[in-house]
Every structure is written in C-alpha cells, then in structure tokens.
Design a protein around this motif. Structure first.
Motif, PDB file in Angstrom:
ATOM      1  N   GLY A  14     -39.802 -30.723 -13.874  1.00 44.70           N
ATOM      2  CA  GLY A  14     -39.710 -31.828 -14.921  1.00 44.70           C
ATOM      3  C   GLY A  14     -40.985 -32.332 -15.077  1.00 44.70           C
ATOM      4  O   GLY A  14     -41.177 -33.083 -16.315  1.00 44.70           O
ATOM      5  N   LEU A  15     -41.725 -32.894 -14.464  1.00 42.25           N
ATOM      6  CA  LEU A  15     -43.270 -33.265 -14.656  1.00 42.25           C
ATOM      7  C   LEU A  15     -44.034 -32.814 -15.612  1.00 42.25           C
ATOM      8  O   LEU A  15     -44.879 -33.300 -16.400  1.00 42.25           O
ATOM      9  N   ASN A  16     -43.926 -31.371 -15.836  1.00 46.21           N
ATOM     10  CA  ASN A  16     -44.501 -30.474 -16.639  1.00 46.21           C
ATOM     11  C   ASN A  16     -43.693 -29.573 -17.374  1.00 46.21           C
ATOM     12  O   ASN A  16     -43.732 -28.414 -17.207  1.00 46.21           O
ATOM     13  N   PRO A  17     -43.068 -30.018 -18.150  1.00 43.68           N
ATOM     14  CA  PRO A  17     -41.956 -29.220 -19.163  1.00 43.68           C
ATOM     15  C   PRO A  17     -42.829 -28.273 -19.611  1.00 43.68           C
ATOM     16  O   PRO A  17     -43.567 -28.735 -20.602  1.00 43.68           O
ATOM     17  N   PRO A  18     -41.983 -27.157 -20.284  1.00 45.32           N
ATOM     18  CA  PRO A  18     -42.505 -26.213 -21.311  1.00 45.32           C
ATOM     19  C   PRO A  18     -42.410 -26.725 -22.917  1.00 45.32           C
ATOM     20  O   PRO A  18     -42.562 -26.021 -23.595  1.00 45.32           O
ATOM     21  N   GLY A  19     -41.561 -27.843 -22.812  1.00 48.73           N
ATOM     22  CA  GLY A  19     -41.261 -28.270 -24.192  1.00 48.73           C
ATOM     23  C   GLY A  19     -40.507 -29.313 -24.258  1.00 48.73           C
ATOM     24  O   GLY A  19     -40.048 -29.954 -23.145  1.00 48.73           O
ATOM     25  N   PHE A  20     -40.037 -29.880 -25.377  1.00 46.96           N
ATOM     26  CA  PHE A  20     -39.038 -31.063 -25.160  1.00 46.96           C
ATOM     27  C   PHE A  20     -37.580 -30.359 -24.893  1.00 46.96           C
ATOM     28  O   PHE A  20     -37.468 -29.438 -24.730  1.00 46.96           O
ATOM     29  N   ALA A  21     -36.594 -31.384 -24.483  1.00 47.16           N
ATOM     30  CA  ALA A  21     -35.448 -31.149 -23.644  1.00 47.16           C
ATOM     31  C   ALA A  21     -34.663 -30.001 -24.257  1.00 47.16           C
ATOM     32  O   ALA A  21     -34.100 -29.108 -23.581  1.00 47.16           O
ATOM     33  N   ALA A  22     -34.344 -30.236 -25.752  1.00 48.73           N
ATOM     34  CA  ALA A  22     -33.550 -29.101 -26.309  1.00 48.73           C
ATOM     35  C   ALA A  22     -34.182 -27.562 -26.191  1.00 48.73           C
ATOM     36  O   ALA A  22     -33.453 -26.742 -26.252  1.00 48.73           O
ATOM     37  N   GLN A  23     -35.567 -27.902 -26.361  1.00 52.60           N
ATOM     38  CA  GLN A  23     -36.371 -26.351 -26.441  1.00 52.60           C
ATOM     39  C   GLN A  23     -36.078 -25.698 -24.978  1.00 52.60           C
ATOM     40  O   GLN A  23     -35.500 -24.411 -24.658  1.00 52.60           O
ATOM     41  N   VAL A  24     -36.356 -26.678 -24.140  1.00 56.15           N
ATOM     42  CA  VAL A  24     -36.160 -25.930 -22.392  1.00 56.15           C
ATOM     43  C   VAL A  24     -34.823 -25.401 -22.199  1.00 56.15           C
ATOM     44  O   VAL A  24     -34.529 -24.372 -22.055  1.00 56.15           O
ATOM     45  N   VAL A  25     -33.757 -26.217 -22.932  1.00 57.84           N
ATOM     46  CA  VAL A  25     -32.517 -25.846 -22.833  1.00 57.84           C
ATOM     47  C   VAL A  25     -32.197 -24.495 -23.390  1.00 57.84           C
ATOM     48  O   VAL A  25     -31.408 -23.627 -22.850  1.00 57.84           O
ATOM     49  N   ALA A  26     -32.708 -24.530 -24.714  1.00 54.49           N
ATOM     50  CA  ALA A  26     -32.679 -23.230 -25.286  1.00 54.49           C
ATOM     51  C   ALA A  26     -33.024 -22.039 -24.585  1.00 54.49           C
ATOM     52  O   ALA A  26     -32.304 -21.018 -24.552  1.00 54.49           O
ATOM     53  N   LEU A  27     -34.064 -22.243 -23.951  1.00 54.90           N
ATOM     54  CA  LEU A  27     -34.706 -21.320 -23.131  1.00 54.90           C
ATOM     55  C   LEU A  27     -33.625 -20.558 -21.981  1.00 54.90           C
ATOM     56  O   LEU A  27     -33.506 -19.496 -21.726  1.00 54.90           O
ATOM     57  N   ALA A  31     -37.222 -12.752 -19.822  1.00 54.46           N
ATOM     58  CA  ALA A  31     -38.009 -13.659 -19.028  1.00 54.46           C
ATOM     59  C   ALA A  31     -39.459 -13.391 -19.374  1.00 54.46           C
ATOM     60  O   ALA A  31     -40.306 -14.117 -19.765  1.00 54.46           O
ATOM     61  N   ILE A  32     -39.833 -12.170 -19.658  1.00 57.95           N
ATOM     62  CA  ILE A  32     -41.269 -11.579 -19.904  1.00 57.95           C
ATOM     63  C   ILE A  32     -41.484 -12.274 -21.348  1.00 57.95           C
ATOM     64  O   ILE A  32     -42.706 -12.807 -21.812  1.00 57.95           O
ATOM     65  N   TYR A  33     -40.671 -11.950 -22.467  1.00 59.91           N
ATOM     66  CA  TYR A  33     -40.950 -12.496 -23.698  1.00 59.91           C
ATOM     67  C   TYR A  33     -40.984 -13.808 -23.662  1.00 59.91           C
ATOM     68  O   TYR A  33     -41.920 -14.460 -24.570  1.00 59.91           O
ATOM     69  N   ILE A  34     -40.252 -14.765 -22.740  1.00 60.34           N
ATOM     70  CA  ILE A  34     -40.378 -16.040 -23.034  1.00 60.34           C
ATOM     71  C   ILE A  34     -41.793 -16.438 -22.428  1.00 60.34           C
ATOM     72  O   ILE A  34     -42.277 -17.424 -22.949  1.00 60.34           O
ATOM     73  N   PHE A  35     -42.079 -16.091 -21.319  1.00 56.06           N
ATOM     74  CA  PHE A  35     -43.316 -16.437 -20.499  1.00 56.06           C
ATOM     75  C   PHE A  35     -44.472 -16.028 -21.699  1.00 56.06           C
ATOM     76  O   PHE A  35     -45.510 -16.793 -21.192  1.00 56.06           O
ATOM     77  N   LEU A  36     -44.603 -14.767 -22.254  1.00 57.31           N
ATOM     78  CA  LEU A  36     -45.605 -14.604 -23.004  1.00 57.31           C
ATOM     79  C   LEU A  36     -45.930 -15.816 -23.852  1.00 57.31           C
ATOM     80  O   LEU A  36     -46.998 -16.475 -24.067  1.00 57.31           O
ATOM     81  N   TYR A  37     -45.011 -16.461 -24.258  1.00 58.72           N
ATOM     82  CA  TYR A  37     -45.174 -17.648 -25.204  1.00 58.72           C
ATOM     83  C   TYR A  37     -45.270 -18.948 -24.734  1.00 58.72           C
ATOM     84  O   TYR A  37     -45.905 -19.719 -25.155  1.00 58.72           O
ATOM     85  N   LYS A  38     -44.600 -19.227 -23.564  1.00 59.43           N
ATOM     86  CA  LYS A  38     -44.241 -20.629 -23.128  1.00 59.43           C
ATOM     87  C   LYS A  38     -45.086 -20.421 -21.593  1.00 59.43           C
ATOM     88  O   LYS A  38     -45.000 -21.922 -21.251  1.00 59.43           O
ATOM     89  N   GLY A  39     -45.819 -19.743 -21.351  1.00 61.55           N
ATOM     90  CA  GLY A  39     -46.568 -19.784 -19.978  1.00 61.55           C
ATOM     91  C   GLY A  39     -45.784 -19.077 -18.882  1.00 61.55           C
ATOM     92  O   GLY A  39     -44.379 -19.190 -18.796  1.00 61.55           O
ATOM     93  N   TRP A  40     -46.524 -18.456 -18.128  1.00 59.79           N
ATOM     94  CA  TRP A  40     -45.749 -17.610 -16.935  1.00 59.79           C
ATOM     95  C   TRP A  40     -45.508 -18.573 -15.961  1.00 59.79           C
ATOM     96  O   TRP A  40     -45.718 -19.171 -15.457  1.00 59.79           O
TER      97      TRP A  40
END
Length: 605
Positions: free
Chosen positions: A474-487, A526-535
C-alpha cells in the motif's frame, strides 16, 4: 471547535465502536473465525455484505473517477454497471449453490468439486493474488483518509489504519468482522448521503441527489440543466465534454464485463454467504445486500458530477453565472485568506493536490493545456500551462464537502465514513487470505491433523502476515484505489468465476480442464497486467508505458480479465473433452447442488 478536533471525535468514536464489537464477538472456534458460526441474520448479513462490498474504491474513488475522467464522466459508468451487474450474477448464479455445498472457503469447494488437491492449491494461489491486489487499493484508501483527516502523511495514515485492522480482524475473525461491518455500513451510508443531500440542495434545490443530477443549476438562475452547465464549463476550458461518448466501445464493453464477472468471483464477498444458517437465507441476504448497495451506487453519479462542477466554479468564479474565461481565475490571495478555500492548503499538505503559479500572475489557471485551442489562448494571455499540477481522483469525495463549504461536522462525518469503507473491505479480504492459508493450505495440504486450536492460531498468524504485506504494498500502489481494485476484478474474472460456474453448472468439466483453465486465465491476465503496471506491481518495472497507444487491440490492462475468462472457459472445456469424464460421485454431487432438494439444510463437511 476546530476541524481537526471534530475529525478526531467522529473517527475516534467509530473506532471505539468497532473495537468494542470485536471484543464482544471474539471468535473462539474455527467455525466462528471462518463463517461466524453460521448464525448471522440475513438482514444483518446483507448490511455486512454491503459494507464488505462497498470498499474504499466505491466510497472514495468511484465518484472521483466519474468527476475527473479525461474522456468524460459517462465513460466511467462502466464501474457502476459492472459492479452492480456482477453482484446480481453472484446473488443469482453462485451464492445459494455455494452455501448449499456448506464449505468454509472457495478453494475447498473447488478442491472437492474437481476431486483434486492440485485444483484446490491453485485456487488458493489465485485467491491470494486476487485478494492481495485488492487489498492494496483498500490500504491506499486507508492511508489517504487517515493522512488527510488526522493531518499526517499518507504513509503514516496507512500505518495507523493497518494497526486498527489488526486490532479487530485478527482477534474477531469472521464473527467480529461481520458485526463490525454492520456498524460500518451504517456509518458509511450516512456519511456518503448527507453531504450529497446538502450539495444537491445547494446546486439544484432537490433533496434527492439522484433527481438533482437531472435537475436545473440553481446558482446560475435555474434556467440551465446541471449536466448542460457542466458540459459548457469543462468544454470552455478545453476538457472533453462530461457527457461525451466513449471513443473505444470494445474496451468499454470488455471493462464492464471484466468488472461484472470479476465481482461474481471475488472470494471475500462469496464467503459472506457461508455465514447464514440456511440456503434460503443466502438468497434473502443477497437481496438485502443489493438494496443496501443501491442506496450508495445511485448517489455516486450525482456526487461525481456535482464535485466536478463545484471544483471548476471554485477555480473560475465567473463560471457560476456566466463564462469562465470572461473572468479571472481564483487568486493566490483568496486561497491564502478565504476560509472557504482552506481545503486547498490542507490537501496540498497530503501531496495529493498541487497547485503552482507557473507564470507568476498571482492566480491559478485551471484548464486543459493539451488542447490546441487552449494552447493558443494561453499564449495570448501569457499562461504557462495548467497550474493545477496534480489533483488525485481519491480526494474528490473527501474534499467535496470542503469545496462546497459544508459545516465542519459533515466533513468529520465523511472522514468517519471513508475510514469505515476502507477498513470493512480490507478486513474481509484479509480474512479470505488467512482462511485460504490456514484452512486450505495448512490443514488441507501440509498438516491435515492439525488441532482446532492450532488451526485458529495459524489463521491469526496468517492474517497478521497478510496485513504486513498489504501495508508494504500500500505504500507504493500501482494506481489510485479504484484502478488497483479493477485489476483485482480482472484476475477474479479470469480465474475464480469461470471455475465456479463450471463447477456448478457443468457435469462434464473435469479436474484436468479446471486446472488448465485456471492456469491459462491467471497467467495470461497477470502477465498482461504486469506488462503495463510493473512486474508484481513494483514501481519502475513496467515493460510498456500504460497508455492506450500501446494496448493490444486497444484493450487496457483493466479490461483484460474478460479475455482471460473467455480463455479459461475455452481451455477448460477443450481439455475436458479429450480427457476422462468426472467420477460418478462427482456428477451426483453437482446434481445435488443444483437441485432444490434439501436446500434448507446446508451441512458442514
């Protein structure tokens, strides 16, 4: 009484209630820790499900996304359609059947239905990945809320929130969490609707925000519809019209589907239906939950629209009764001296809002500096770019009462509601994670002979570990709250939902098909998400920039779950067709789940 003291009183009182409930409802057995002893009343379970379901993403972020979406607010209706539709799917297609099966956890059902310890373990992995991803967003929401209203940094707020969750979730288990969530629902729904009513009355004269959204804009004389006024103001400043259609219908469709079937596959919501006494109660509580959720979800579009209009007219005061650009932008002097603009200074301290006078004219020009027409106007007037450098979506609901100059007690109430929303869902997710580890992994695979006392201890230790990991992420989230939840929804859509649907409604899908389908769905998504949001969501490790120009067929990482689900179904049915049929007893098990016979007597296995 100053705002900070009021915030402390409101938030402190709700904390005292939550912790008191947790002590009163402390779990003494695994049945109470995992399923609240299966004795929760359907109406109370409906309220608890509503709180579990309406997370920080719903309370804090959803209206903020609707308010500030670059492509216009209407494109973000996918969140409302997907989340609400998914809950209907869950209530009608999954919850009663899973309750009838009578297990504690989702992986336990998958393991028995597909007669495979491997399938159960894979379900544990999927559940943990989904829940960890989801809980990141909740912890982020906790940090933002505590940071603002307790006037500390977001990171410090996150640590405080984690400590509170630890206090009532680790000891109370599902029993404590359930009754705490009932109280949290009451707090959050009051906190969400009261400011909306105040703002609706001020902007449209309508008591109901839902009607205010289609009403007239009162401050401008009442001759223009609210949404028409909003469209006029934002387009004048170079932004996309608020009611503009989406330019990518395929991506919007897949995103809505991803949210919808992802919702139906969320483990922490599914396990709520294991807590009622009978199968009929599972259906009843699902209906009540839908009612309780609708109370907030029908208000959110109005909150988002009115927040955007209030923000814009605050930055351009002349926009209230005329054209924004016919007058001057808000001045730095006003921000420093006008009590109604104190929210700017307080939110800048959190780092989620940043305004800077780039051209040194003593004013803050807020406009779309990417728009060529606005660039030409800016060159003519000597502007150096949009001077609202950053405004985080997550603050729109929290700052909305301050922007609208509502009374201090309303602002404190919103603080308590936002905290309740984030904490309730975080606790449910942490319980799902700890159940998967202690019940499915430790008791189901590593140490089947573990005592009940040992299993209960393992569940509490697992939850503690999950809180620590969630806090760190949570200290370094990959987006704002609703985006992370959408993932998280995307991952649930690609893994849990298909295997549950096939487990209940297909007698032909076997263990080989289920395992292959889950693997393909999980790995692909997961791979598709990691490609754009960071591994593994580690900042700075993304392979591609997260922009539409880089997406495969224009499909964003938030929408890919629907494609993963389709692959899961296809692979599962394909592999099952060329391998052995399930054993006779499994076929009979599937038939017994689907037939109403014995529906009133779910059993523990």
């Amino acid at each position: 009484m100053d705002q900070f003291t009021l915030n402390l009183i409101f938030v402190g009182l709700t904390f005292a209630i939550y912790i008191g409930i947790a002590i009163w409802a402390r779990a003494g057995s695994t049945a109470e820790f995992y399923a609240a002893g299966r004795g929760v009343h359907p109406v109370l379970n409906g309220m608890a499900t509503g709180a579990d379901w309406m997370s920080a993403a719903s309370f804090i972020s959803m209206a903020g996304i609707i308010a500030l979406a670059p492509g216009g607010g209407y494109t973000q209706s996918a969140f409302l359609m997907g989340w609400t539709g998914g809950y209907v799917l869950l209530a009608l297609l999954l919850a009663p059947y899973l309750r009838k099966f009578g297990k504690f956890t989702v992986p336990e059902f998958i393991g028995d239905r597909f007669y495979s310890g491997g399938a159960r373990l894979l379900a544990v992995v999927c559940l943990i990945v989904i829940s960890i991803t989801y809980v990141i967003g909740q912890m982020r929401g906790v940090g933002v809320t505590f940071g603002r209203f307790l006037e500390v940094s977001t990171d410090t707020g996150l640590y405080i929130g984690a400590a509170i969750v630890f206090a009532y979730a680790v000891f109370g288990g599902m029993k404590g969490i359930t009754y705490t969530q009932v109280a949290q629902y009451v707090v959050l729904i009051i906190a969400y609707t009261i400011p909306a009513i105040f703002i609706s009355l001020a902007l449209t004269g309508s008591f109901l925000p839902q009607l205010g959204l289609i009403g007239s804009y009162a401050p401008g004389g009442g001759e223009q519809a609210l949404l028409a006024k909003l469209d006029e103001v934002v387009t004048e400043l170079g932004f996309t019209a608020y009611t503009a259609d989406t330019p990518n219908m395929l991506n919007m469709f897949l995103f809505t589907m991803s949210l919808m079937i992802g919702t139906a596959g969320l483990p922490h919501v599914i396990i709520r239906f294991f807590t009622v006494p009978k199968v009929a109660d599972a259906r009843t509580s699902a209906g009540w939950a839908l009612v309780f959720i609708a109370l907030l979800y029908t208000v959110a579009p109005a909150v988002g629209s009115m927040a955007r209009l209030n923000l814009t007219t605050t930055m351009w005061p002349n926009a209230v009764t005329g054209n924004a650009l016919d007058g001057d932008a808000v001045s730095l002097e006003a921000i420093q001296t006008d009590p109604r603009l104190n929210w700017v200074k307080t939110w800048e301290q959190t780092g989620l809002l940043h305004m800077e006078d780039l051209n040194g004219d003593g004013r803050i020009q807020y406009y779309n500096d990417k728009n060529p027409e606005m660039q030409a106007l800016a060159a003519e007037r000597g502007w150096q770019g949009n001077e609202v450098i950053r405004i985080d979506n997550d603050i729109m609901v929290l700052a909305n009462p301050e922007i609208a100059a509502l009374p201090s007690w309303v602002i404190a109430l919103v603080a308590a509601g936002a905290v309740a929303a984030a904490l309730s869902t975080a606790a449910g997710l942490l319980l799902a994670i700890s159940s998967a580890i202690s019940h499915d992994l430790i008791k189901g695979a590593i140490n089947p002979k573990i005592s009940e006392k040992g299993e209960l201890l393992a569940a509490r230790i697992s939850m503690t570990g999950a809180i620590l990991i969630a806090t760190w992420l949570g200290l370094n989230p990959p987006g704002f709250a609703a985006q992370v939840v959408a993932l998280a929804f995307g991952l649930a859509a690609a893994t849990i939902f298909p295997v549950l649907m096939m487990g209940i409604f297909s007698k032909r899908v076997n263990k080989e098909g289920a395992i292959a389908g889950m693997l393909v769905g999980l790995v692909f998504t997961a791979i598709y998400i990691f490609l754009y949001k960071g591994w593994f969501f580690i900042p700075g490790t993304a392979t591609f920039a997260d922009v539409p120009e880089n997406y495969l067929f224009g499909i964003s990482p938030l929408s890919i779950g629907a494609v993963g689900a389709a692959l899961n179904f296809a692979v599962a049915f394909g592999v099952s067709a060329v391998t052995r049929t399930p054993p006779r007893e499994v076929v009979e098990l599937v038939e017994s789940i689907r037939v109403p016979r014995g529906a009133g007597a779910a059993t523990d296995h």
